[in-house]
Design a protein around this motif. Structure first.
Motif, PDB file in Angstrom:
ATOM      1  N   ALA A  11      -0.748   8.339   4.190  1.00  0.00           N
ATOM      2  CA  ALA A  11      -1.060   7.798   2.867  1.00  0.00           C
ATOM      3  C   ALA A  11      -0.328   8.640   1.837  1.00  0.00           C
ATOM      4  N   VAL A  12       0.527   8.017   1.056  1.00  0.00           N
ATOM      5  CA  VAL A  12       1.364   8.745   0.108  1.00  0.00           C
ATOM      6  C   VAL A  12       0.524   9.416  -0.981  1.00  0.00           C
ATOM      7  N   ASP A  13      -0.489   8.728  -1.492  1.00  0.00           N
ATOM      8  CA  ASP A  13      -1.269   9.268  -2.595  1.00  0.00           C
ATOM      9  C   ASP A  13      -2.198  10.413  -2.196  1.00  0.00           C
ATOM     10  N   SER A  14      -2.855  10.315  -1.023  1.00  0.00           N
ATOM     11  CA  SER A  14      -3.818  11.338  -0.621  1.00  0.00           C
ATOM     12  C   SER A  14      -3.261  12.340   0.386  1.00  0.00           C
ATOM     13  N   GLY A  15      -2.187  11.979   1.064  1.00  0.00           N
ATOM     14  CA  GLY A  15      -1.631  12.841   2.102  1.00  0.00           C
ATOM     15  C   GLY A  15      -2.367  12.760   3.425  1.00  0.00           C
ATOM     16  N   GLU A  16      -3.400  11.919   3.512  1.00  0.00           N
ATOM     17  CA  GLU A  16      -4.120  11.757   4.778  1.00  0.00           C
ATOM     18  C   GLU A  16      -3.185  11.153   5.813  1.00  0.00           C
ATOM     19  N   GLU A  17      -3.410  11.526   7.074  1.00  0.00           N
ATOM     20  CA  GLU A  17      -2.576  11.048   8.171  1.00  0.00           C
ATOM     21  C   GLU A  17      -3.447  10.531   9.302  1.00  0.00           C
ATOM     22  N   GLY A  18      -2.914   9.558  10.031  1.00  0.00           N
ATOM     23  CA  GLY A  18      -3.609   9.026  11.186  1.00  0.00           C
ATOM     24  C   GLY A  18      -2.610   8.494  12.193  1.00  0.00           C
ATOM     25  N   VAL A  19      -3.044   8.394  13.428  1.00  0.00           N
ATOM     26  CA  VAL A  19      -2.226   7.834  14.497  1.00  0.00           C
ATOM     27  C   VAL A  19      -2.973   6.619  15.039  1.00  0.00           C
ATOM     28  N   PHE A  20      -2.225   5.525  15.241  1.00  0.00           N
ATOM     29  CA  PHE A  20      -2.823   4.253  15.615  1.00  0.00           C
ATOM     30  C   PHE A  20      -2.102   3.640  16.806  1.00  0.00           C
ATOM     31  N   ALA A  21      -2.860   2.916  17.625  1.00  0.00           N
ATOM     32  CA  ALA A  21      -2.284   2.170  18.743  1.00  0.00           C
ATOM     33  C   ALA A  21      -1.649   0.904  18.207  1.00  0.00           C
ATOM     34  N   LEU A  22      -0.892   0.241  19.048  1.00  0.00           N
ATOM     35  CA  LEU A  22      -0.159  -0.948  18.656  1.00  0.00           C
ATOM     36  C   LEU A  22      -1.055  -2.015  18.048  1.00  0.00           C
ATOM     37  N   GLN A  80       0.855  -1.187   0.000  1.00  0.00           N
ATOM     38  CA  GLN A  80       0.000   0.000   0.000  1.00  0.00           C
ATOM     39  C   GLN A  80       0.889   1.234   0.000  1.00  0.00           C
ATOM     40  N   PRO A  81       0.485   2.291  -0.691  1.00  0.00           N
ATOM     41  CA  PRO A  81       1.310   3.510  -0.684  1.00  0.00           C
ATOM     42  C   PRO A  81       1.137   4.300   0.614  1.00  0.00           C
ATOM     43  N   ALA A  82       1.783   3.816   1.681  1.00  0.00           N
ATOM     44  CA  ALA A  82       1.675   4.477   2.980  1.00  0.00           C
ATOM     45  C   ALA A  82       2.994   4.348   3.737  1.00  0.00           C
ATOM     46  N   ASP A  83       3.319   5.397   4.513  1.00  0.00           N
ATOM     47  CA  ASP A  83       4.511   5.413   5.356  1.00  0.00           C
ATOM     48  C   ASP A  83       4.094   5.265   6.809  1.00  0.00           C
ATOM     49  N   TYR A  84       4.797   4.407   7.546  1.00  0.00           N
ATOM     50  CA  TYR A  84       4.521   4.110   8.946  1.00  0.00           C
ATOM     51  C   TYR A  84       5.728   4.529   9.775  1.00  0.00           C
ATOM     52  N   THR A  85       5.483   5.335  10.829  1.00  0.00           N
ATOM     53  CA  THR A  85       6.563   5.820  11.690  1.00  0.00           C
ATOM     54  C   THR A  85       6.178   5.623  13.147  1.00  0.00           C
ATOM     55  N   LEU A  86       7.094   5.037  13.936  1.00  0.00           N
ATOM     56  CA  LEU A  86       6.875   4.885  15.371  1.00  0.00           C
ATOM     57  C   LEU A  86       7.145   6.218  16.058  1.00  0.00           C
ATOM     58  N   LEU A  87       6.178   6.699  16.843  1.00  0.00           N
ATOM     59  CA  LEU A  87       6.331   7.935  17.602  1.00  0.00           C
ATOM     60  C   LEU A  87       6.882   7.620  18.987  1.00  0.00           C
ATOM     61  N   GLU A  88       7.388   8.627  19.667  1.00  0.00           N
ATOM     62  CA  GLU A  88       8.012   8.442  20.983  1.00  0.00           C
ATOM     63  C   GLU A  88       7.058   7.871  22.027  1.00  0.00           C
ATOM     64  N   ASP A  89       5.764   8.122  21.886  1.00  0.00           N
ATOM     65  CA  ASP A  89       4.802   7.613  22.874  1.00  0.00           C
ATOM     66  C   ASP A  89       4.365   6.177  22.593  1.00  0.00           C
ATOM     67  N   GLY A  90       4.952   5.544  21.560  1.00  0.00           N
ATOM     68  CA  GLY A  90       4.636   4.157  21.244  1.00  0.00           C
ATOM     69  C   GLY A  90       3.518   3.970  20.245  1.00  0.00           C
ATOM     70  N   THR A  91       2.929   5.068  19.773  1.00  0.00           N
ATOM     71  CA  THR A  91       1.909   4.970  18.738  1.00  0.00           C
ATOM     72  C   THR A  91       2.576   5.015  17.363  1.00  0.00           C
ATOM     73  N   ILE A  92       1.807   4.677  16.337  1.00  0.00           N
ATOM     74  CA  ILE A  92       2.322   4.654  14.972  1.00  0.00           C
ATOM     75  C   ILE A  92       1.616   5.726  14.150  1.00  0.00           C
ATOM     76  N   HIS A  93       2.402   6.588  13.508  1.00  0.00           N
ATOM     77  CA  HIS A  93       1.884   7.626  12.623  1.00  0.00           C
ATOM     78  C   HIS A  93       1.918   7.082  11.203  1.00  0.00           C
ATOM     79  N   VAL A  94       0.771   7.109  10.528  1.00  0.00           N
ATOM     80  CA  VAL A  94       0.664   6.583   9.165  1.00  0.00           C
ATOM     81  C   VAL A  94       0.273   7.714   8.225  1.00  0.00           C
ATOM     82  N   THR A  99      -7.246  12.003   9.942  1.00  0.00           N
ATOM     83  CA  THR A  99      -8.231  11.780   8.889  1.00  0.00           C
ATOM     84  C   THR A  99      -8.123  10.387   8.279  1.00  0.00           C
ATOM     85  N   LEU A 100      -6.956   9.787   8.349  1.00  0.00           N
ATOM     86  CA  LEU A 100      -6.773   8.415   7.882  1.00  0.00           C
ATOM     87  C   LEU A 100      -7.224   7.488   9.003  1.00  0.00           C
ATOM     88  N   ARG A 101      -8.244   6.688   8.749  1.00  0.00           N
ATOM     89  CA  ARG A 101      -8.854   5.899   9.817  1.00  0.00           C
ATOM     90  C   ARG A 101      -8.593   4.403   9.715  1.00  0.00           C
TER      91      ARG A 101
END
Length: 76
Positions: free
Chosen positions: A26-37, A10-24, A45-47
Protein backbone atom coordinates in the motif's frame (compact mmCIF):
# COMPACT_ATOMS: atom_id res chain seq x y z
CA UNK A 1 13.95 -7.97 -11.42
CA UNK A 2 10.20 -8.57 -11.37
CA UNK A 3 7.87 -6.01 -12.84
CA UNK A 4 5.73 -3.99 -10.45
CA UNK A 5 2.26 -2.84 -11.44
CA UNK A 6 0.46 0.13 -9.83
CA UNK A 7 -3.24 -0.55 -9.27
CA UNK A 8 -5.25 1.90 -11.42
CA UNK A 9 -7.81 2.76 -8.72
CA UNK A 10 -6.04 2.09 -5.41
CA UNK A 11 -2.64 3.38 -4.27
CA UNK A 12 -0.97 -0.04 -4.19
CA UNK A 13 1.90 -1.78 -6.01
CA UNK A 14 1.57 -5.45 -7.04
CA UNK A 15 4.64 -7.60 -7.78
CA UNK A 16 4.80 -11.26 -8.83
CA UNK A 17 7.30 -13.19 -6.68
CA UNK A 18 9.33 -16.16 -7.91
CA UNK A 19 7.15 -18.64 -6.00
CA UNK A 20 4.03 -17.47 -7.88
CA UNK A 21 2.58 -15.37 -5.07
CA UNK A 22 1.85 -11.65 -5.35
CA UNK A 23 3.47 -9.09 -3.04
CA UNK A 24 1.27 -6.02 -2.50
CA UNK A 25 2.46 -2.75 -0.96
CA UNK A 26 0.00 0.00 0.00
CA UNK A 27 1.64 3.21 -1.16
CA UNK A 28 -0.02 5.48 1.40
CA UNK A 29 0.48 3.36 4.56
CA UNK A 30 3.47 1.23 3.58
CA UNK A 31 1.66 -1.93 4.71
CA UNK A 32 2.67 -5.07 2.85
CA UNK A 33 1.05 -8.43 2.24
CA UNK A 34 1.57 -11.58 0.21
CA UNK A 35 -1.38 -13.18 -1.57
CA UNK A 36 -2.09 -16.40 -3.46
CA UNK A 37 -3.30 -16.31 -7.04
CA UNK A 38 -6.97 -16.43 -6.01
CA UNK A 39 -6.51 -13.41 -3.73
CA UNK A 40 -6.19 -15.41 -0.51
CA UNK A 41 -4.06 -13.63 2.12
CA UNK A 42 -0.90 -15.53 3.09
CA UNK A 43 1.17 -13.14 5.21
CA UNK A 44 1.88 -9.53 6.13
CA UNK A 45 0.04 -6.64 7.71
CA UNK A 46 -1.93 -5.79 4.57
CA UNK A 47 -4.76 -8.32 4.56
CA UNK A 48 -6.86 -7.23 1.58
CA UNK A 49 -6.00 -6.96 -2.11
CA UNK A 50 -7.90 -6.90 -5.39
CA UNK A 51 -8.16 -10.55 -6.54
CA UNK A 52 -8.86 -9.51 -10.15
CA UNK A 53 -5.76 -7.32 -10.25
CA UNK A 54 -3.71 -10.13 -8.70
CA UNK A 55 -4.76 -12.33 -11.64
CA UNK A 56 -3.92 -9.54 -14.10
CA UNK A 57 -0.41 -9.08 -12.66
CA UNK A 58 0.16 -12.84 -12.66
CA UNK A 59 -0.97 -13.22 -16.27
CA UNK A 60 1.15 -10.26 -17.43
CA UNK A 61 4.28 -11.37 -15.54
CA UNK A 62 4.50 -15.15 -15.51
CA UNK A 63 5.83 -17.18 -18.41
CA UNK A 64 3.24 -19.35 -20.15
CA UNK A 65 4.76 -22.55 -18.69
CA UNK A 66 4.18 -21.24 -15.16
CA UNK A 67 0.62 -20.11 -15.90
CA UNK A 68 -0.45 -23.35 -17.60
CA UNK A 69 -1.36 -25.30 -14.39
CA UNK A 70 -3.51 -22.40 -13.13
CA UNK A 71 -5.18 -22.05 -16.52
CA UNK A 72 -6.18 -25.72 -16.34
CA UNK A 73 -7.50 -25.22 -12.80
CA UNK A 74 -4.89 -27.48 -11.21
CA UNK A 75 -3.88 -25.09 -8.46
CA UNK A 76 -5.04 -21.89 -6.75
Amino acid sequence: MAATFRHPYQPADYTLLEDGTIHVTAVDSGEEGVFALGGRWLSGTLREADPHYIRYVYDCSAPIAAIAPQMRGESD
